[in-house]
Design an enzyme around this catalytic site. Structure first.
Site, mmCIF file in Angstrom:
data_model
loop_
_atom_site.group_PDB
_atom_site.id
_atom_site.type_symbol
_atom_site.label_atom_id
_atom_site.label_comp_id
_atom_site.label_asym_id
_atom_site.label_seq_id
_atom_site.Cartn_x
_atom_site.Cartn_y
_atom_site.Cartn_z
ATOM 1 N N GLU A 38 10.770 -1.280 -19.109
ATOM 2 C CA GLU A 38 11.644 -2.450 -18.870
ATOM 3 C C GLU A 38 12.148 -2.445 -17.427
ATOM 4 O OE1 GLU A 38 12.880 -5.195 -19.669
ATOM 5 O OE2 GLU A 38 12.627 -5.523 -21.809
ATOM 6 N N ARG A 130 24.284 -2.110 -27.019
ATOM 7 C CA ARG A 130 23.940 -1.419 -25.774
ATOM 8 C C ARG A 130 23.576 -2.450 -24.716
ATOM 9 N NH1 ARG A 130 18.691 -2.207 -24.790
ATOM 10 N NH2 ARG A 130 17.107 -1.981 -26.407
ATOM 11 N N ASN A 132 21.220 -4.193 -22.105
ATOM 12 C CA ASN A 132 19.774 -4.430 -22.069
ATOM 13 C C ASN A 132 19.394 -4.788 -20.633
ATOM 14 O OD1 ASN A 132 17.356 -4.461 -23.601
ATOM 15 N ND2 ASN A 132 17.342 -6.692 -23.481
ATOM 16 N N ASN A 181 18.411 -10.990 -22.119
ATOM 17 C CA ASN A 181 17.161 -10.550 -21.512
ATOM 18 C C ASN A 181 16.937 -11.140 -20.125
ATOM 19 O OD1 ASN A 181 15.110 -8.682 -21.974
ATOM 20 N ND2 ASN A 181 14.956 -9.337 -24.088
ATOM 21 N N ASP A 235 10.985 -12.354 -23.159
ATOM 22 C CA ASP A 235 11.651 -11.094 -22.813
ATOM 23 C C ASP A 235 12.086 -11.155 -21.347
ATOM 24 O OD1 ASP A 235 12.344 -8.362 -22.536
ATOM 25 O OD2 ASP A 235 10.955 -7.768 -24.089
#
Ligand SMILES: *[C@@H]1O[C@H](CO)[C@@H](O)[C@H](O)[C@H]1NC(C)=O
Ligand SMILES: *[C@@H]1O[C@H](CO)[C@@H](O)[C@H](O)[C@H]1NC(C)=O
Length: 324
Positions: A38, A130, A132, A181, A235
């Protein structure tokens, strides 16, 4: 009338045909595996691509000149949501560890890196949340969002998106988020683009680059299909210098290049694995599209490989270091 129109129609048709057959090349980066890759970020000074292996608490650096990937484990941490170089300090990075944004010291080579301090924490009472994806805006402000990560993030929208800037406090940009995202900015168009994966769409906001305030959300690209089980999961995201956005799809093996003014798909970039997590332009000429992927839920090899895509005939912007 009919015969006069014919040449024009033919021309349009040819152009339409040319775009999807454009020859781009997809190649893996060496030793680039991340179970949940990521947050790709191109750092001009070091000519390196930084990214994370999110659920391993690891940072990775692909060195362009050496054609080599370095990996480090953040001591005592199990999560690393993003990695953003800190302006003016070559060994410091802002990293999302759980709900804390911490400063990590890493020389880019050592297999172990250390947390040196916490910058701030969000949602201290939301233990199932959490941090991201996160990114700096073109002025070096941090935008970071959260999600639930115990498997019910599509039904429990407890995520939020925050803005933080040097000397300031954490500001809530948006609540009611499922999975915070992709983020991208366009200074020419004065826009901010944002993805909440659980909305299956990309939104645009009017963006004030002097204040960091985003307003007036509009859906510009919808990834819903006729049947909900076929909805694509947007995403990570990036933007090129012509203002087109590149949307990675977690379940689609595809990156969609989209004109955000019209919502038209200009190109589909196909990858040899399904879970495409994020994208960033980089390389010496900023014309290589780097792509992170994931190997979640038993995806077969080459899932988790990080790729470079060349031959796109497009350029992006380098990653912006965080001002602290
Ligand atoms: C980088 O290294 C890989 C693995 O050794 C190799 O296949 C690839 O051709 C190299 N790429 C460049 C640009 O040198
Ligand atoms: C930032 O937070 C501190 C502590 O809560 C508070 O004293 C201060 O007024 C806040 N500053 C701004 C600009 O909101």
């Amino acid at each position: 009338m009919q015969s006069k129109l014919t040449p024009l129609v033919t021309f349009t048709f040819l152009v339409t045909l040319c775009i999807p057959t454009m020859s781009y090349k997809v190649e893996p980066l060496p030793d680039s595996y991340a179970g949940l890759g990521e947050g790709p970020h191109w750092d001009v000074a070091r000519q390196s691509l930084y990214y994370v292996d999110l659920e391993a608490g690891s940072l990775l650096r692909y060195d362009y000149k050496q054609n080599k990937t370095y990996r480090t484990q953040i001591e005592g941490e199990t999560l690393a949501g993003f990695v953003l170089p800190v302006e003016g300090n070559a060994q410091e990075f802002a990293v999302g560890c759980g709900r804390r944004v911490v400063i990590v010291n890493w020389d880019g080579i050592s297999p172990v890196a250390k947390v040196v301090r916490t910058l701030f924490e969000v949602q201290p009472d939301f233990e199932a949340n959490r941090l991201n994806d996160a990114k700096t805006d073109p002025r070096g402000r941090l935008f970071a969002g959260t999600m639930r990560y115990i498997g019910d993030e599509f039904t429990h929208r407890h995520g939020e998106l925050y803005r933080w800037e040097a000397g300031g406090n954490v500001t809530l940009v948006k609540s009611d988020v499922g999975i915070s995202n992709g983020l991208a900015w366009d200074e020419k168009a004065k826009k901010f683009y944002y993805i909440d994966t659980t909305d299956y769409e990309v939104k645009s906001y009017d963006y004030n680059f002097d204040t960091g305030v985003a307003s007036n959300p509009k859906v510009i690209y919808n990834l819903r299909k006729t049947s909900p089980k076929d909805h694509l999961l947007p995403d990570g995201m990036t933007i090129d210098t012509e203002g087109n956005i590149y949307v990675a799809t977690f379940n689609g093996a595809t990156i969609y290049k989209v004109n955000p003014s019209t919502g038209k798909v200009l190109l589909e970039i196909n990858l040899p694995t399904k879970q495409i997590t994020s994208v960033a332009f980089g390389g010496p000429n900023l014309d290589i599209l780097y792509v992170t992927t994931a190997a979640k839920f038993d995806q077969p090899t080459p899932a988790g490989t990080t790729y470079k895509v060349t031959g796109l005939n497009a350029k992006g912007y380098p990653g912006v270091s965080l001002k602290i």
